[in-house]
Design a protein around this motif. Structure first.
Motif, PDB file in Angstrom:
ATOM      1  N   GLU A   1       0.812  -1.219   0.000  1.00  0.00           N
ATOM      2  CA  GLU A   1       0.000   0.000   0.000  1.00  0.00           C
ATOM      3  C   GLU A   1       0.846   1.269   0.000  1.00  0.00           C
ATOM      4  N   ARG A   2       2.132   1.135   0.289  1.00  0.00           N
ATOM      5  CA  ARG A   2       3.036   2.289   0.271  1.00  0.00           C
ATOM      6  C   ARG A   2       4.069   2.186  -0.852  1.00  0.00           C
ATOM      7  N   ASP A   3       3.951   1.201  -1.718  1.00  0.00           N
ATOM      8  CA  ASP A   3       4.901   0.973  -2.802  1.00  0.00           C
ATOM      9  C   ASP A   3       6.338   1.001  -2.269  1.00  0.00           C
ATOM     10  N   PHE A   4       6.536   0.271  -1.182  1.00  0.00           N
ATOM     11  CA  PHE A   4       7.823   0.267  -0.468  1.00  0.00           C
ATOM     12  C   PHE A   4       8.388  -1.147  -0.484  1.00  0.00           C
ATOM     13  N   ALA A   5       9.702  -1.242  -0.592  1.00  0.00           N
ATOM     14  CA  ALA A   5      10.371  -2.539  -0.497  1.00  0.00           C
ATOM     15  C   ALA A   5      11.754  -2.339   0.087  1.00  0.00           C
ATOM     16  N   ILE A   6      12.224  -3.353   0.816  1.00  0.00           N
ATOM     17  CA  ILE A   6      13.585  -3.342   1.334  1.00  0.00           C
ATOM     18  C   ILE A   6      14.187  -4.730   1.192  1.00  0.00           C
ATOM     19  N   SER A   7      15.436  -4.762   0.734  1.00  0.00           N
ATOM     20  CA  SER A   7      16.228  -5.995   0.658  1.00  0.00           C
ATOM     21  C   SER A   7      17.480  -5.785   1.502  1.00  0.00           C
ATOM     22  N   VAL A   8      17.732  -6.735   2.401  1.00  0.00           N
ATOM     23  CA  VAL A   8      18.921  -6.681   3.252  1.00  0.00           C
ATOM     24  C   VAL A   8      19.649  -8.011   3.155  1.00  0.00           C
ATOM     25  N   MET A   9      20.976  -7.962   3.002  1.00  0.00           N
ATOM     26  CA  MET A   9      21.785  -9.171   2.959  1.00  0.00           C
ATOM     27  C   MET A   9      23.010  -8.983   3.848  1.00  0.00           C
ATOM     28  N   SER A  10      23.350 -10.024   4.607  1.00  0.00           N
ATOM     29  CA  SER A  10      24.511  -9.966   5.499  1.00  0.00           C
ATOM     30  C   SER A  10      25.220 -11.312   5.471  1.00  0.00           C
ATOM     31  N   ASN A  11      26.470 -11.340   5.959  1.00  0.00           N
ATOM     32  CA  ASN A  11      27.273 -12.552   5.740  1.00  0.00           C
ATOM     33  C   ASN A  11      27.991 -13.087   6.975  1.00  0.00           C
ATOM     34  N   ALA A  12      27.295 -13.122   8.127  1.00  0.00           N
ATOM     35  CA  ALA A  12      27.887 -13.765   9.301  1.00  0.00           C
ATOM     36  C   ALA A  12      26.811 -14.371  10.186  1.00  0.00           C
ATOM     37  N   SER A  13      27.108 -15.561  10.700  1.00  0.00           N
ATOM     38  CA  SER A  13      26.237 -16.275  11.619  1.00  0.00           C
ATOM     39  C   SER A  13      26.871 -16.244  13.017  1.00  0.00           C
ATOM     40  N   PRO A  14      26.062 -16.092  14.081  1.00  0.00           N
ATOM     41  CA  PRO A  14      24.601 -16.113  14.077  1.00  0.00           C
ATOM     42  C   PRO A  14      23.954 -14.734  14.021  1.00  0.00           C
ATOM     43  N   ASP A  15      24.738 -13.659  14.054  1.00  0.00           N
ATOM     44  CA  ASP A  15      24.161 -12.336  14.279  1.00  0.00           C
ATOM     45  C   ASP A  15      23.696 -11.634  13.020  1.00  0.00           C
ATOM     46  N   GLY A  16      23.757 -12.314  11.859  1.00  0.00           N
ATOM     47  CA  GLY A  16      23.167 -11.732  10.666  1.00  0.00           C
ATOM     48  C   GLY A  16      21.668 -11.539  10.803  1.00  0.00           C
ATOM     49  N   ILE A  17      21.014 -12.429  11.550  1.00  0.00           N
ATOM     50  CA  ILE A  17      19.560 -12.319  11.717  1.00  0.00           C
ATOM     51  C   ILE A  17      19.183 -11.046  12.468  1.00  0.00           C
ATOM     52  N   PRO A  18      19.689 -10.820  13.693  1.00  0.00           N
ATOM     53  CA  PRO A  18      19.306  -9.579  14.375  1.00  0.00           C
ATOM     54  C   PRO A  18      19.802  -8.322  13.673  1.00  0.00           C
ATOM     55  N   ALA A  19      20.927  -8.409  12.972  1.00  0.00           N
ATOM     56  CA  ALA A  19      21.408  -7.249  12.219  1.00  0.00           C
ATOM     57  C   ALA A  19      20.415  -6.881  11.121  1.00  0.00           C
ATOM     58  N   ASN A  20      19.966  -7.879  10.366  1.00  0.00           N
ATOM     59  CA  ASN A  20      18.988  -7.614   9.311  1.00  0.00           C
ATOM     60  C   ASN A  20      17.688  -7.053   9.873  1.00  0.00           C
ATOM     61  N   VAL A  21      17.220  -7.647  10.976  1.00  0.00           N
ATOM     62  CA  VAL A  21      15.972  -7.184  11.590  1.00  0.00           C
ATOM     63  C   VAL A  21      16.106  -5.730  12.022  1.00  0.00           C
ATOM     64  N   ALA A  22      17.237  -5.379  12.614  1.00  0.00           N
ATOM     65  CA  ALA A  22      17.440  -4.001  13.073  1.00  0.00           C
ATOM     66  C   ALA A  22      17.367  -3.018  11.906  1.00  0.00           C
ATOM     67  N   ILE A  23      17.958  -3.389  10.774  1.00  0.00           N
ATOM     68  CA  ILE A  23      17.948  -2.501   9.611  1.00  0.00           C
ATOM     69  C   ILE A  23      16.543  -2.379   9.028  1.00  0.00           C
ATOM     70  N   VAL A  24      15.818  -3.493   8.926  1.00  0.00           N
ATOM     71  CA  VAL A  24      14.455  -3.435   8.408  1.00  0.00           C
ATOM     72  C   VAL A  24      13.583  -2.566   9.299  1.00  0.00           C
ATOM     73  N   ARG A  25      13.693  -2.745  10.606  1.00  0.00           N
ATOM     74  CA  ARG A  25      12.869  -1.951  11.520  1.00  0.00           C
ATOM     75  C   ARG A  25      13.217  -0.472  11.449  1.00  0.00           C
ATOM     76  N   TRP A  26      14.505  -0.163  11.342  1.00  0.00           N
ATOM     77  CA  TRP A  26      14.931   1.238  11.226  1.00  0.00           C
ATOM     78  C   TRP A  26      14.347   1.845   9.955  1.00  0.00           C
ATOM     79  N   ALA A  27      14.400   1.112   8.850  1.00  0.00           N
ATOM     80  CA  ALA A  27      13.894   1.637   7.580  1.00  0.00           C
ATOM     81  C   ALA A  27      12.384   1.853   7.637  1.00  0.00           C
ATOM     82  N   LEU A  28      11.644   0.906   8.210  1.00  0.00           N
ATOM     83  CA  LEU A  28      10.199   1.073   8.329  1.00  0.00           C
ATOM     84  C   LEU A  28       9.853   2.326   9.126  1.00  0.00           C
ATOM     85  N   GLU A  29      10.575   2.538  10.208  1.00  0.00           N
ATOM     86  CA  GLU A  29      10.294   3.703  11.043  1.00  0.00           C
ATOM     87  C   GLU A  29      10.682   5.008  10.357  1.00  0.00           C
ATOM     88  N   HIS A  30      11.874   5.057   9.766  1.00  0.00           N
ATOM     89  CA  HIS A  30      12.394   6.327   9.257  1.00  0.00           C
ATOM     90  C   HIS A  30      11.847   6.703   7.887  1.00  0.00           C
TER      91      HIS A  30
END
Length: 456
Positions: free
Chosen positions: A313-342
């Motif tokens: 509904e906002r014509d918005f998309a975000i793609s995030v890619m990272s290359n380390a385990s296990p903290d790639g998951i929370p890193a990606n989530v943090a970036i997605v959440r920051w982008a949604l908010e800002h």
């Protein structure tokens, strides 16, 4: 927000979580912005940029479902038809299930198939055929259509449906019918087509805190429909534009009629207490965040992690890619959440657990498993924790570097009587799930990441 603000946050997030390389692409207000930080590999470091290839794991499923829906639109496949209509040789441990599982149930993970069959059927064009021949070994967690449980095997079986209907190898079908029309020239499956480009490798953090390169880069060929594609954030945004659009290319060529494209994003089954979504469409996870509907899919493969999230509904998309385990998951989530908010003013936050109740928690303690992993619920004076371990026999049989086992994750129950929980610390922080009971009220399973782990 400027690209500078995005770049600064991505760099800070990479440093906070110790990720060698992260790349982000965002579509907002009709424009695209990018940010990248770090390197492709700590051993052979090249700068990560918007055209660096990452393995995107289960985001691959969004390409598989699109190829299937093309065949549906052409009248060559029916969603309600039994899979045996197209793969008559399908054999499972339960004949009734084998005869009745439908294509649609594979697409929305209600087939009853467990997560996967851990095997290597080679790199030849017969890899998927050989994979299907071994599905007689896969456990069934429910009758078809009873409940959703994420199944990699189901999507690999869909790849074989595509092969049988078209008479071509799965990868060739996706390349010629989906990737090429959309100009996705870097995106693909086969190593010899990808290794001439700049690509990222996965990393694993050891018990000493140091990172090392994971030697495996992607899985076996039979795993391509469920998780074998590699792509760049540039091409993931082009993919997102298509998924947000009317099913045509920039030149007006129809790749998939709009009605079928839209059907993929309509809810088909509700999900309980899942971080992945409130419901499943056909492949896509659907989630309401702060009053807006999101459509997304994530993926992981050998120390690389990807997120693709759309806000139609906002014509918005975000793609995030990272290359380390296990903290790639929370890193990606943090970036997605920051982008949604800002960029959208949308706040995505985690619910708070209730205080530890030893009497209620005690009945949850025990061991739960799927084919490849064991989950153990532990309890001490401070509360509950969840220990996730790859089974020793899987490690012993593997020819590749498998991820290390995590320390136990503390978790807490959420308000209400539905046995829902949230992980409160560690790299899985924020992941939600629930415990299931039988008709007599006894705990029989644990759901995490959309998968049912059955109590042992």
């Amino acid at each position: 927000m400027s690209e500078i603000a995005l770049q600064e946050f991505v760099a800070a997030t990479a440093e906070k979580f110790g990720i060698p390389g992260i790349c982000v692409g965002i579509r907002v207000d009709g424009r695209e912005i990018f940010a990248a930080h770090g390197v492709t590999s700590i051993e052979n470091p090249l700068p990560v940029d918007k055209d660096t290839l990452f393995t995107v794991g289960s985001v691959s499923k969004t390409f598989t479902v699109t190829a299937i829906m093309q065949l549906v639109a052409e009248g060559k496949v029916e969603l309600d038809a039994p899979v045996r209509t197209y793969v008559p040789e399908l054999t499972l441990i339960d004949e009734t299930s084998a005869a009745t599982i439908t294509v649609g149930q594979l697409l929305n993970h209600t087939s009853g198939l467990e997560w996967n069959v851990i095997n290597d059927t080679g790199e030849g064009d017969d890899a998927l055929a050989r994979f299907v021949a071994e599905l007689a070994e896969i456990p069934l967690i429910a009758a078809p259509g009873v409940r959703a449980s994420y199944s990699q095997a189901g999507y690999n079986l869909l790849g074989r449906v595509i092969e049988k209907v078209t008479g071509q190898p799965f990868e060739d079908v996706v390349r010629t019918r989906v990737l090429a029309p959309l100009g996705l020239t870097a995106t693909g499956y086969l190593r010899n087509e990808l290794m001439t480009r700049r690509f990222s490798v996965g990393h694993e953090r050891g018990e000493d805190g140091e990172l090392s390169v994971i030697r495996a880069w992607n899985g076996t060929r039979a795993n391509n429909p469920g998780g074998g594609i590699s792509s760049t954030v540039t091409e993931q945004l082009r993919w997102a534009r298509f998924q947000l659009g009317d099913g045509t290319t920039e030149d007006g060529e129809t790749v998939l009629p709009a009605a079928w494209l839209d059907l993929m994003k309509q809810p088909t089954v509700q999900l309980k207490s899942s971080t992945l979504g409130d419901a499943l469409g056909l492949c896509w996870f659907l989630r309401d965040v702060d009053g807006v509907r999101t459509v997304g899919h994530g993926g992981s493969a050998f120390g690389q992690f990807a997120e693709l999230l759309l806000v139609p509904e906002r014509d918005f998309a975000i793609s995030v890619m990272s290359n380390a385990s296990p903290d790639g998951i929370p890193a990606n989530v943090a970036i997605v959440r920051w982008a949604l908010e800002h960029y959208l003013g949308v706040i995505d936050s985690d619910p708070e657990p209730i205080a530890h109740d030893p009497d209620r928690a005690r009945e949850l303690v025990g061991t739960y498993d799927i084919d490849a992993m064991t989950m153990t619920v532990l309890m001490d004076d401070t509360g509950l924790s969840l220990e996730c371990k790859i089974k020793p026999e899987i490690r012993a049989a593997s020819d590749t570097d498998l991820p290390q086992d995590h320390p136990p994750f503390p978790f807490g129950l959420l308000p209400g009587d539905d046995d829902e929980y949230i992980i409160t610390e560690g790299s899985f922080k924020g992941q939600r799930g629930y415990f299931s009971r039988n008709t007599s009220g006894k705990i029989t399973g644990l759901d995490l990441a959309g998968r049912l782990f059955t109590r042992v």
